[in-house]
Design a protein around this motif. Structure first.
Motif, short mmCIF file in Angstrom:
data_model
loop_
_atom_site.label_atom_id
_atom_site.label_comp_id
_atom_site.label_asym_id
_atom_site.label_seq_id
_atom_site.Cartn_x
_atom_site.Cartn_y
_atom_site.Cartn_z
N TYR A 39 -5.05 34.86 22.82
CA TYR A 39 -4.87 34.13 24.07
C TYR A 39 -6.14 34.19 24.91
O TYR A 39 -6.51 33.20 25.54
CB TYR A 39 -3.69 34.72 24.86
CG TYR A 39 -2.35 34.11 24.52
CD1 TYR A 39 -1.56 33.56 25.50
CD2 TYR A 39 -1.86 34.10 23.22
CE1 TYR A 39 -0.31 33.01 25.22
CE2 TYR A 39 -0.64 33.56 22.91
CZ TYR A 39 0.14 33.02 23.91
OH TYR A 39 1.35 32.46 23.62
N ASN A 42 -8.67 31.64 23.62
CA ASN A 42 -8.32 30.28 24.05
C ASN A 42 -8.50 30.13 25.55
O ASN A 42 -8.91 29.07 26.03
CB ASN A 42 -6.88 29.94 23.66
CG ASN A 42 -6.71 29.81 22.16
OD1 ASN A 42 -6.32 30.75 21.51
ND2 ASN A 42 -7.03 28.65 21.62
N THR A 79 -6.39 23.86 16.59
CA THR A 79 -6.93 24.66 17.69
C THR A 79 -6.53 24.06 19.02
O THR A 79 -6.17 24.78 19.96
CB THR A 79 -8.46 24.76 17.58
OG1 THR A 79 -8.80 25.28 16.29
CG2 THR A 79 -9.03 25.65 18.65
N ARG A 81 -3.88 22.27 19.57
CA ARG A 81 -2.45 22.57 19.73
C ARG A 81 -2.26 24.00 20.23
O ARG A 81 -1.39 24.27 21.05
CB ARG A 81 -1.70 22.40 18.40
CG ARG A 81 -1.36 20.98 18.08
CD ARG A 81 -0.60 20.92 16.74
NE ARG A 81 -0.04 19.61 16.54
CZ ARG A 81 1.17 19.24 16.96
NH1 ARG A 81 1.94 20.08 17.59
NH2 ARG A 81 1.60 18.02 16.74
N ARG A 82 -3.09 24.92 19.74
CA ARG A 82 -3.01 26.32 20.17
C ARG A 82 -3.39 26.43 21.65
O ARG A 82 -2.75 27.16 22.41
CB ARG A 82 -3.92 27.18 19.30
CG ARG A 82 -3.55 28.65 19.33
CD ARG A 82 -4.32 29.46 18.29
NE ARG A 82 -4.09 28.97 16.95
CZ ARG A 82 -5.06 28.55 16.12
NH1 ARG A 82 -6.31 28.57 16.49
NH2 ARG A 82 -4.78 28.12 14.92
#
Length: 137
Positions: A39, A42, A79, A81-82
């Motif tokens: 997390y 990202n 990625t 989507r993540r």
């Protein structure tokens, strides 16, 4: 409590930045260490591109621009989507905190983003249990 009192009086609620919400989410999260590490990775990108927006400014148009920017830089759909999943989690918590009313991520269509290939996982020897051998009659 004060924010709820302000809302009841019809006063404007304080605007929280996405960067602030991400920090608050990561610091107070009960996720496992590995998940937090992912997390955080990202979150760095999200903060760089969207961190200056308040939670109330983020809508489908802003998310579409975010996805287009990520695609232009050659990032894989998985990625992206993540990234959207992280944003969705943050907005879910922001709603619980009273920082946001709704999540724009749930209204954003992800149909244009391809799903990743399913992973092939092989069992380790200690995970493999064979059925008991029945004696022949």
């Amino acid at each position: 409590m004060e924010e709820h009192a302000q809302a009841a009086r019809g006063e404007a609620l304080p605007q929280h930045l996405l960067a602030e919400a991400l920090d608050h989410f990561l610091e107070g999260s009960s996720l496992k260490k590995g998940a937090i590490k992912g997390y955080r990775f990202n979150a760095r990108i999200i903060v760089r591109l969207l961190g200056h927006h308040s939670l109330h400014e983020i809508n489908r148009r802003v998310l579409a621009n975010f996805v287009a920017t990520r695609k232009r830089t050659g990032v894989a759909d998985v990625t992206i989507r993540r990234d959207l999943a992280v944003l969705s989690s943050v907005f879910t918590m922001a709603i619980c905190w009273g920082w946001a009313d709704t999540s724009p991520v749930t209204a954003f269509s992800k149909k244009t983003l391809k799903l990743g290939r399913p992973r092939t996982r092989f069992l380790a020897r200690d995970e493999l249990t064979l059925p008991p051998v029945c004696p022949r009659s």
